[in-house]
Motif scaffolding. Structure first.
Motif, PDB file in Angstrom:
ATOM      1  N   SER A  56      -4.688   6.574   1.878  1.00 44.53           N
ATOM      2  CA  SER A  56      -4.337   5.160   1.885  1.00 44.53           C
ATOM      3  C   SER A  56      -3.110   4.896   2.743  1.00 44.53           C
ATOM      4  O   SER A  56      -3.046   3.903   3.473  1.00 44.53           O
ATOM      5  CB  SER A  56      -4.090   4.679   0.450  1.00 44.53           C
ATOM      6  OG  SER A  56      -3.748   3.313   0.424  1.00 44.53           O
ATOM      7  N   ALA A  98      -4.154   5.032   6.328  1.00 41.84           N
ATOM      8  CA  ALA A  98      -4.941   3.849   6.661  1.00 41.84           C
ATOM      9  C   ALA A  98      -4.085   2.592   6.714  1.00 41.84           C
ATOM     10  O   ALA A  98      -4.432   1.620   7.402  1.00 41.84           O
ATOM     11  CB  ALA A  98      -6.069   3.665   5.638  1.00 41.84           C
ATOM     12  N   ARG A 113       0.857  -1.186   0.000  1.00 40.78           N
ATOM     13  CA  ARG A 113       0.000   0.000   0.000  1.00 40.78           C
ATOM     14  C   ARG A 113       0.892   1.234   0.000  1.00 40.78           C
ATOM     15  O   ARG A 113       2.035   1.154   0.418  1.00 40.78           O
ATOM     16  CB  ARG A 113      -0.935  -0.013   1.223  1.00 40.78           C
ATOM     17  CG  ARG A 113      -1.914  -1.174   1.203  1.00 40.78           C
ATOM     18  CD  ARG A 113      -2.718  -1.230   2.494  1.00 40.78           C
ATOM     19  NE  ARG A 113      -3.617  -2.380   2.481  1.00 40.78           N
ATOM     20  CZ  ARG A 113      -3.266  -3.611   2.807  1.00 40.78           C
ATOM     21  NH1 ARG A 113      -2.023  -3.864   3.173  1.00 40.78           N
ATOM     22  NH2 ARG A 113      -4.128  -4.593   2.761  1.00 40.78           N
ATOM     23  N   ASP A 135      -1.923  -4.862  13.266  1.00 38.34           N
ATOM     24  CA  ASP A 135      -2.963  -4.706  12.260  1.00 38.34           C
ATOM     25  C   ASP A 135      -2.902  -3.316  11.633  1.00 38.34           C
ATOM     26  O   ASP A 135      -2.379  -2.362  12.219  1.00 38.34           O
ATOM     27  CB  ASP A 135      -4.350  -4.903  12.890  1.00 38.34           C
ATOM     28  CG  ASP A 135      -4.540  -6.313  13.425  1.00 38.34           C
ATOM     29  OD1 ASP A 135      -3.976  -7.245  12.827  1.00 38.34           O
ATOM     30  OD2 ASP A 135      -5.248  -6.466  14.446  1.00 38.34           O
ATOM     31  N   VAL A 146      -4.541   0.256  10.294  1.00 33.82           N
ATOM     32  CA  VAL A 146      -5.609   1.131  10.785  1.00 33.82           C
ATOM     33  C   VAL A 146      -6.911   0.781  10.091  1.00 33.82           C
ATOM     34  O   VAL A 146      -7.959   0.645  10.722  1.00 33.82           O
ATOM     35  CB  VAL A 146      -5.239   2.610  10.539  1.00 33.82           C
ATOM     36  CG1 VAL A 146      -6.425   3.519  10.858  1.00 33.82           C
ATOM     37  CG2 VAL A 146      -4.039   2.999  11.387  1.00 33.82           C
ATOM     38  N   SER A 147      -6.877   0.621   8.779  1.00 34.32           N
ATOM     39  CA  SER A 147      -8.063   0.203   8.020  1.00 34.32           C
ATOM     40  C   SER A 147      -7.616  -0.354   6.676  1.00 34.32           C
ATOM     41  O   SER A 147      -7.279   0.407   5.758  1.00 34.32           O
ATOM     42  CB  SER A 147      -9.027   1.373   7.802  1.00 34.32           C
ATOM     43  OG  SER A 147     -10.096   0.996   6.954  1.00 34.32           O
ATOM     44  N   ALA A 148      -7.607  -1.664   6.551  1.00 36.02           N
ATOM     45  CA  ALA A 148      -7.188  -2.297   5.296  1.00 36.02           C
ATOM     46  C   ALA A 148      -8.131  -1.920   4.160  1.00 36.02           C
ATOM     47  O   ALA A 148      -7.693  -1.683   3.026  1.00 36.02           O
ATOM     48  CB  ALA A 148      -7.144  -3.808   5.468  1.00 36.02           C
ATOM     49  N   ALA A 149      -9.437  -1.845   4.481  1.00 34.57           N
ATOM     50  CA  ALA A 149     -10.406  -1.502   3.438  1.00 34.57           C
ATOM     51  C   ALA A 149     -10.174  -0.089   2.913  1.00 34.57           C
ATOM     52  O   ALA A 149     -10.202   0.156   1.702  1.00 34.57           O
ATOM     53  CB  ALA A 149     -11.825  -1.646   3.988  1.00 34.57           C
ATOM     54  N   MET A 150      -9.936   0.864   3.823  1.00 34.59           N
ATOM     55  CA  MET A 150      -9.701   2.240   3.404  1.00 34.59           C
ATOM     56  C   MET A 150      -8.368   2.372   2.657  1.00 34.59           C
ATOM     57  O   MET A 150      -8.256   3.154   1.716  1.00 34.59           O
ATOM     58  CB  MET A 150      -9.709   3.167   4.618  1.00 34.59           C
ATOM     59  CG  MET A 150      -9.581   4.653   4.262  1.00 34.59           C
ATOM     60  SD  MET A 150     -10.892   5.231   3.152  1.00 34.59           S
ATOM     61  CE  MET A 150     -12.316   5.115   4.250  1.00 34.59           C
ATOM     62  N   ASN A 157      -6.984   0.087   0.713  1.00 39.12           N
ATOM     63  CA  ASN A 157      -7.219  -0.403  -0.645  1.00 39.12           C
ATOM     64  C   ASN A 157      -8.082   0.565  -1.442  1.00 39.12           C
ATOM     65  O   ASN A 157      -7.833   0.811  -2.630  1.00 39.12           O
ATOM     66  CB  ASN A 157      -7.897  -1.777  -0.598  1.00 39.12           C
ATOM     67  CG  ASN A 157      -6.928  -2.885  -0.218  1.00 39.12           C
ATOM     68  OD1 ASN A 157      -5.731  -2.768  -0.434  1.00 39.12           O
ATOM     69  ND2 ASN A 157      -7.443  -3.951   0.357  1.00 39.12           N
ATOM     70  N   ARG A 188      -0.539  -0.719  13.419  1.00 33.48           N
ATOM     71  CA  ARG A 188      -0.621  -0.460  14.857  1.00 33.48           C
ATOM     72  C   ARG A 188       0.430  -1.306  15.580  1.00 33.48           C
ATOM     73  O   ARG A 188       0.426  -2.539  15.457  1.00 33.48           O
ATOM     74  CB  ARG A 188      -2.012  -0.818  15.388  1.00 33.48           C
ATOM     75  CG  ARG A 188      -3.157  -0.057  14.730  1.00 33.48           C
ATOM     76  CD  ARG A 188      -4.489  -0.537  15.288  1.00 33.48           C
ATOM     77  NE  ARG A 188      -5.618  -0.008  14.548  1.00 33.48           N
ATOM     78  CZ  ARG A 188      -6.225   1.142  14.811  1.00 33.48           C
ATOM     79  NH1 ARG A 188      -5.785   1.884  15.824  1.00 33.48           N
ATOM     80  NH2 ARG A 188      -7.250   1.548  14.097  1.00 33.48           N
TER      81      ARG A 188
END
Length: 219
Positions: free
Chosen positions: A171, A174, A121, A183, A185-189, A191, A178
């Motif tokens: 991106s 996101a 990413r 993990d 912060v937001s894998a969906a955001m 991508n 952490r």
């Protein structure tokens, strides 16, 4: 005779030379974040797709830099050309940073494919470079009438590239890992931001045109 030949010359609009690389690179980045593609290709080929996209970006960025004033800025250049050169130079630096991050992700995928996850990413430094470059491009576009190549900057291209840079920046945020959990912060955001950014860059590349003169076609 010379005047008649000049009048017969056709002025046509063609895709800019750097646009080919930006279009292919953007398409590869867009495809790379598609869940269906990453599931089918696996982590190694997914990251290889991102790495290939970054190479096309770098080639296109180098072409744009070499065409932006054709020399390093100096006191003889006006502000528009000088800003345009710096926008291209910082953008090129950003593509090199993406080369490094996508290359590292590809190596990690080859060594330990099971730990790579969804793949690369946008990284923070490359995204910052793109944002700075886009901001400078806005300044250059304000005085595009003074540019040595007026077609180099247009408001639709500059605007789309700015939106794409912002999306890549979102991106990158996101995609921050952490420390406590490992993990994102937001894998969906992450991508989604990559996909939106790549789409903006792709459309901007296709809209970037240059005017050339062609000799008349013979019957």
């Amino acid at each position: 005779m010379r005047g008649a030949a000049d009048r017969a010359t056709r002025r046509v609009r063609r895709l800019r030379r750097e646009s080919w690389g930006f279009a292919v690179g953007s398409a590869l980045f867009f495809v790379g974040v598609l869940p269906a593609y990453s599931s089918w290709a696996g982590p190694v080929w997914t990251n290889a797709t991102f790495f290939a996209g970054s190479i096309f970006f770098t080639m296109a960025g180098l072409i744009q830099l070499l065409l932006s004033g054709r020399r390093a800025p100096d006191t003889r250049m006006n502000r528009a050309d000088r800003t345009d050169w710096w926008a291209a130079a910082i953008q090129f630096a950003g593509t090199l940073l993406f080369n490094a991050s996508t290359g590292a992700a590809l190596v990690a995928a080859i060594i330990e494919p099971d730990r790579v996850g969804a793949g690369w990413r946008p990284d923070a430094w490359g995204s910052i470079a793109f944002l700075v470059s886009s901001a400078l491009a806005v300044v250059a576009t304000k005085d595009r009438g003074e540019l040595w190549d007026r077609d180099a900057r247009t408001w639709h291209g500059t605007g789309l590239n700015m939106l794409g840079s912002i999306a890549f920046g979102v991106s990158a945020v996101a995609a921050f890992v952490r420390p406590a959990t490992g993990d994102l912060v937001s894998a969906a955001m992450a991508n989604f931001g990559t996909a939106i950014g790549a789409a903006c860059f792709f459309v901007a590349a296709l809209l970037a045109r240059r005017t050339i003169e062609e000799p008349p076609r013979r019957a």
